[in-house]
Design an enzyme around this catalytic site. Structure first.
Site, PDB file in Angstrom:
ATOM      1  N   ARG A 101      19.945  38.556   7.666  1.00 54.12           N
ATOM      2  CA  ARG A 101      20.522  38.115   8.939  1.00 54.12           C
ATOM      3  C   ARG A 101      20.909  36.643   8.928  1.00 54.12           C
ATOM      4  O   ARG A 101      21.383  36.112   9.944  1.00 54.12           O
ATOM      5  CB  ARG A 101      19.532  38.376  10.073  1.00 54.12           C
ATOM      6  CG  ARG A 101      19.126  39.835  10.232  1.00 54.12           C
ATOM      7  CD  ARG A 101      17.919  39.960  11.145  1.00 54.12           C
ATOM      8  NE  ARG A 101      16.738  39.314  10.566  1.00 54.12           N
ATOM      9  CZ  ARG A 101      15.573  39.184  11.196  1.00 54.12           C
ATOM     10  NH1 ARG A 101      15.436  39.633  12.441  1.00 54.12           N
ATOM     11  NH2 ARG A 101      14.554  38.598  10.598  1.00 54.12           N
ATOM     12  N   ASP A 137      16.581  36.505   3.934  1.00 47.83           N
ATOM     13  CA  ASP A 137      16.812  37.429   5.043  1.00 47.83           C
ATOM     14  C   ASP A 137      18.308  37.717   5.203  1.00 47.83           C
ATOM     15  O   ASP A 137      19.135  36.802   5.247  1.00 47.83           O
ATOM     16  CB  ASP A 137      16.257  36.818   6.335  1.00 47.83           C
ATOM     17  CG  ASP A 137      16.136  37.825   7.464  1.00 47.83           C
ATOM     18  OD1 ASP A 137      17.177  38.376   7.876  1.00 47.83           O
ATOM     19  OD2 ASP A 137      15.020  38.050   7.953  1.00 47.83           O
ATOM     20  N   CYS A 191      11.031  34.925  11.000  1.00 42.22           N
ATOM     21  CA  CYS A 191      10.938  35.095   9.557  1.00 42.22           C
ATOM     22  C   CYS A 191       9.763  36.022   9.209  1.00 42.22           C
ATOM     23  O   CYS A 191       8.612  35.737   9.556  1.00 42.22           O
ATOM     24  CB  CYS A 191      10.746  33.746   8.868  1.00 42.22           C
ATOM     25  SG  CYS A 191      10.607  33.834   7.075  1.00 42.22           S
TER      26      CYS A 191
END
Length: 257
Positions: free
Chosen positions: A46, A44, A101
């Site tokens: 982020r 991810d 997630c």
């Protein structure tokens, strides 16, 4: 600026800043790496590994995949793990999940996503193992947050099952294993306190003790010595059906006809 031009410009600025602070920074970095940590995290965007841990170049070895999974058939991850443990000598290994997630949410749904479904099966296995606890949580967001945590815990267990970690545990300084969850909304890492007992309890199944026990059982059943460590391994001796081992078969095949 279009395409990757912003990336290249940012890189130039970063280099200038580093050289201004420390003219010899890149020369030292080029001489090799001695990271203390291995970070196994989600892909991810982020969750930037170095940024959230405050580590710099050369301090942390990194592997990332969808939903931070440790799968025993993933030779990419296993290669990273072996190199980090046996060559770099990392001191701490962190499996780092994160709330929100997408991989975990997809695995918990009843939808199909194509190629990734095979990968997500590994998270569905976590749901199966913890089904009672998972289904008792009524709130969907809370249920998914807990699944993120359970997934991290199971991936730490998967780490402990590998022969790489099992062999390292026989040495003087085995790496410590940790399960962490990153809260994107808060920016903080949460330590799940994956206790040492969680890892030790697996040794009688996945460690050397289990191999020795299997050898003893096989020896009693076959009457043939099946020795370990300082003796031939199970695959080096006769098999229960009386046929030669794989190794012997290969040697025969190599004989001239």
């Amino acid at each position: 600026m279009k395409g990757i031009e912003p990336i290249l410009e940012n890189n130039r600025k970063w280099v200038e800043g580093k050289r201004a602070q420390d003219p010899d920074f890149f020369n030292r970095l080029a001489n090799g790496q001695q990271p203390k940590y291995l970070f196994i995290g989600c892909s991810d965007s982020r969750v930037p590994a170095s940024a959230i841990t405050g580590t710099g170049p050369g301090e942390m070895f990194v592997h990332r995949n969808i939903a931070n999974l440790v799968i025993h058939t993933d030779y990419n991850l296993l290669s990273v793990l072996q190199y980090a443990v046996e060559v770099l000598g990392v001191e701490d290994i962190m499996v780092v999940g994160h709330y929100g997630c997408g991989g975990v949410a997809a695995a918990a749904s009843n939808k199909q996503y194509g190629l990734i479904d095979g990968w997500l099966t590994n998270i569905r296995d976590v749901i199966r193992v913890h089904e009672t606890e998972f289904l008792r949580i009524a709130d969907e967001e809370a249920r998914l947050r807990r699944l993120v945590e359970l997934n991290v815990i199971e991936q730490v267990r998967n780490l402990a099952k590998t022969n790489i970690i099992q062999n390292a545990r026989k040495g003087p300084k085995p790496p410590r294993l940790h399960g962490l969850v990153y809260d994107i909304k808060e920016g903080l890492l949460k330590d799940l306190k994956v206790e040492e007992d969680l890892i030790v309890e697996l040794e009688h199944i996945y460690g050397r003790e289990a191999i020795n026990h299997a050898a003893e059982v096989l020896e009693k059943e076959t009457g043939q010595p099946t020795l370990t460590d300082d003796k031939p391994t199970l695959t080096d001796g006769p098999t229960p059906n009386g046929k030669g081992s794989k190794k012997e078969g290969q040697e025969l095949q190599n004989q001239p006809s």
